[in-house]
Design a protein around this motif. Structure first.
Motif, short mmCIF file in Angstrom:
data_model
loop_
_atom_site.label_atom_id
_atom_site.label_comp_id
_atom_site.label_asym_id
_atom_site.label_seq_id
_atom_site.Cartn_x
_atom_site.Cartn_y
_atom_site.Cartn_z
N SER A 46 0.84 -1.21 0.00
CA SER A 46 0.00 0.00 0.00
C SER A 46 0.87 1.26 0.00
CB SER A 46 -1.01 -0.01 1.14
OG SER A 46 -0.41 0.35 2.34
N SER A 47 2.05 1.20 0.62
CA SER A 47 2.95 2.37 0.58
C SER A 47 3.43 2.62 -0.84
CB SER A 47 4.13 2.20 1.54
OG SER A 47 5.10 1.29 1.03
N PHE A 48 3.52 1.53 -1.64
CA PHE A 48 3.91 1.64 -3.06
C PHE A 48 2.79 2.27 -3.87
CE2 PHE A 48 4.29 -0.58 -7.30
CZ PHE A 48 5.42 0.08 -7.73
N LYS A 49 1.54 1.81 -3.62
CA LYS A 49 0.39 2.35 -4.36
C LYS A 49 0.22 3.85 -4.11
CE LYS A 49 -2.15 -1.98 -4.79
NZ LYS A 49 -3.00 -2.91 -4.03
N GLU A 50 0.51 4.27 -2.88
CA GLU A 50 0.33 5.68 -2.51
C GLU A 50 1.36 6.61 -3.17
OE1 GLU A 50 -2.15 7.07 -0.69
OE2 GLU A 50 -3.11 5.11 -0.65
N THR A 51 2.42 6.05 -3.73
CA THR A 51 3.46 6.94 -4.29
C THR A 51 2.96 7.72 -5.51
OG1 THR A 51 4.42 5.13 -5.62
CG2 THR A 51 5.44 5.60 -3.47
N ASP A 52 2.01 7.19 -6.26
CA ASP A 52 1.46 7.91 -7.43
C ASP A 52 0.98 9.29 -7.01
OD1 ASP A 52 0.98 4.90 -7.83
OD2 ASP A 52 0.69 5.72 -9.86
N LYS A 53 0.23 9.30 -5.92
CA LYS A 53 -0.36 10.53 -5.39
C LYS A 53 0.73 11.56 -5.08
CE LYS A 53 -0.93 10.48 -0.87
NZ LYS A 53 -1.42 9.99 0.43
N TRP A 54 1.80 11.11 -4.44
CA TRP A 54 2.88 12.04 -4.07
C TRP A 54 3.60 12.56 -5.32
CZ3 TRP A 54 2.68 13.53 0.79
CH2 TRP A 54 2.17 12.65 1.75
N VAL A 55 3.89 11.66 -6.24
CA VAL A 55 4.62 12.07 -7.46
C VAL A 55 3.78 13.05 -8.28
CG1 VAL A 55 5.51 11.27 -9.71
CG2 VAL A 55 6.05 9.99 -7.62
N GLU A 56 2.49 12.73 -8.46
CA GLU A 56 1.63 13.61 -9.25
C GLU A 56 1.52 14.99 -8.60
OE1 GLU A 56 -1.95 11.34 -9.72
OE2 GLU A 56 -0.90 9.90 -11.03
N TYR A 57 1.42 14.99 -7.30
CA TYR A 57 1.28 16.24 -6.57
C TYR A 57 2.50 17.14 -6.77
CZ TYR A 57 -0.22 19.38 -2.88
OH TYR A 57 -0.62 20.48 -2.19
N VAL A 58 3.68 16.53 -6.70
CA VAL A 58 4.92 17.29 -6.89
C VAL A 58 5.07 17.73 -8.34
CG1 VAL A 58 7.44 17.14 -6.87
CG2 VAL A 58 6.13 16.21 -4.97
N ALA A 59 4.75 16.82 -9.27
CA ALA A 59 4.94 17.11 -10.70
C ALA A 59 4.04 18.25 -11.16
CB ALA A 59 4.67 15.84 -11.52
N GLU A 60 2.89 18.42 -10.50
CA GLU A 60 1.94 19.49 -10.84
C GLU A 60 2.56 20.88 -10.76
OE1 GLU A 60 -1.48 19.39 -8.27
OE2 GLU A 60 -2.26 17.60 -9.26
N ARG A 61 3.56 21.03 -9.90
CA ARG A 61 4.10 22.37 -9.72
C ARG A 61 5.10 22.75 -10.80
NH1 ARG A 61 9.11 22.58 -8.12
NH2 ARG A 61 9.05 24.82 -7.82
N GLY A 62 5.34 21.88 -11.74
CA GLY A 62 6.22 22.23 -12.84
C GLY A 62 7.16 21.11 -13.20
N ASP A 63 7.80 21.21 -14.36
CA ASP A 63 8.64 20.11 -14.76
C ASP A 63 10.12 20.35 -14.46
OD1 ASP A 63 8.04 20.89 -18.26
OD2 ASP A 63 9.03 22.01 -16.67
N ASP A 64 10.40 21.39 -13.67
CA ASP A 64 11.79 21.67 -13.31
C ASP A 64 12.22 20.92 -12.05
OD1 ASP A 64 9.90 23.18 -11.92
OD2 ASP A 64 11.38 24.71 -11.39
N VAL A 65 11.27 20.20 -11.44
CA VAL A 65 11.61 19.51 -10.20
C VAL A 65 12.13 18.09 -10.52
CG1 VAL A 65 9.22 18.76 -9.80
CG2 VAL A 65 10.77 18.89 -7.88
N VAL A 66 13.23 17.73 -9.83
CA VAL A 66 13.81 16.40 -9.99
C VAL A 66 13.09 15.46 -9.01
CG1 VAL A 66 15.89 15.02 -9.56
CG2 VAL A 66 16.08 17.26 -10.67
N ILE A 67 12.53 14.36 -9.56
CA ILE A 67 11.79 13.44 -8.70
C ILE A 67 12.42 12.05 -8.75
CG2 ILE A 67 9.54 12.41 -8.17
CD1 ILE A 67 8.24 14.76 -9.70
N MET A 68 12.65 11.47 -7.58
CA MET A 68 13.21 10.13 -7.48
C MET A 68 12.26 9.24 -6.67
SD MET A 68 15.88 8.00 -7.88
CE MET A 68 17.60 8.50 -7.77
N LEU A 69 11.88 8.11 -7.26
CA LEU A 69 11.08 7.10 -6.56
C LEU A 69 12.06 6.13 -5.89
CD1 LEU A 69 8.19 5.87 -6.15
CD2 LEU A 69 8.62 4.53 -8.22
N VAL A 70 11.85 5.88 -4.59
CA VAL A 70 12.79 5.05 -3.83
C VAL A 70 12.07 3.90 -3.14
CG1 VAL A 70 14.46 5.02 -1.93
CG2 VAL A 70 14.29 7.04 -3.39
N GLY A 71 12.49 2.66 -3.46
CA GLY A 71 12.00 1.48 -2.75
C GLY A 71 12.98 1.17 -1.64
N ASN A 72 12.58 1.41 -0.39
CA ASN A 72 13.50 1.24 0.75
C ASN A 72 13.24 -0.10 1.47
OD1 ASN A 72 15.52 2.17 2.64
ND2 ASN A 72 13.86 2.68 4.06
#
Ligand code: GDP
Ligand code: MG
Length: 172
Positions: free
Chosen positions: A94-120
């Motif tokens: 479920s923590s994996f499924k929730e990552t879409d929400k976080w990534v989309e939220y950050v990406a909305e503010r522009g495409d200049d942000v560097v985003i890294m998905l991390v499986g810990n």
């Protein structure tokens, strides 16, 4: 021999993800090279300088407390963040499924942000619920970077920071 640094880059690095995925532990591993100690990284106060080639990169690390603060605190964090690290726990689907929400939220503010998905927590491979291929596939779909780490053993933690900072510099 003295190195001449050509430029100083200042940036905010924001950690997002569900509670208990290991955000604070990854930061603490990187800053203090330790795990499970009393020296937990201090939210929003820790600065760190990295030296990459001829550049000095000064990062301000922002840790977050997870989902419960999503609606209240996050917009102000995100406003001028330039790197977002979205963490899930490979033993918690479920923590994996929730990552879409976080990534989309950050990406909305522009495409200049560097985003890294991390499986810990990859030291817990016997309890794995999310394969590396599934992580990789999601990162491709969302057009973000991807890495698997263990804050416990330190595996790939330095690499995570090096990769996001290199990506940031290449966008400047
Ligand atoms: P946060 O809520 O995302 O900041 O998560 P924490 O850093 O507080 O970690 C939550 C729990 O997971 C703690 O008990 C940590 O010791 C544990 N933890 C964090 N990272 C790892 C890891 O890489 N491997 C293992 N086995 N446990 C971890
Ligand atoms: Mg935390």
């Amino acid at each position: 021999e003295r190195t001449e640094y050509q430029s100083l880059c200042k940036s905010k690095l924001l950690f997002l993800g569900e509670p208990s995925v290991g955000k604070t532990s990854v930061i603490t591993r990187f800053m203090y090279n330790s795990f499970g100690c009393a020296c937990q990284a201090t939210v929003g106060i820790d600065f760190l300088s990295m030296y990459l080639e001829d550049q000095i990169v000064q990062l301000q690390l922002w840790d977050t407390a997870g989902q419960e603060r999503f609606h209240s605190l996050i917009p102000s964090y995100i406003r001028d963040s330039t790197i977002a690290v979205v963490v899930y726990d490979i033993t918690n689907i479920s923590s994996f499924k929730e990552t879409d929400k976080w990534v989309e939220y950050v990406a909305e503010r522009g495409d200049d942000v560097v985003i890294m998905l991390v499986g810990n927590k990859i030291d817990l491979d016997n309890k794995r619920q999310v394969t590396a291929e599934e992580g990789e596939e999601k990162s491709r779909n969302l057009n973000v970077m991807f890495i698997e780490t263990s804050a416990k053993t330190g595996y790939n933690v330095k690499k995570l920071f090096r990769r996001v900072v290199s990506a940031l510099l290449s966008t400047r």
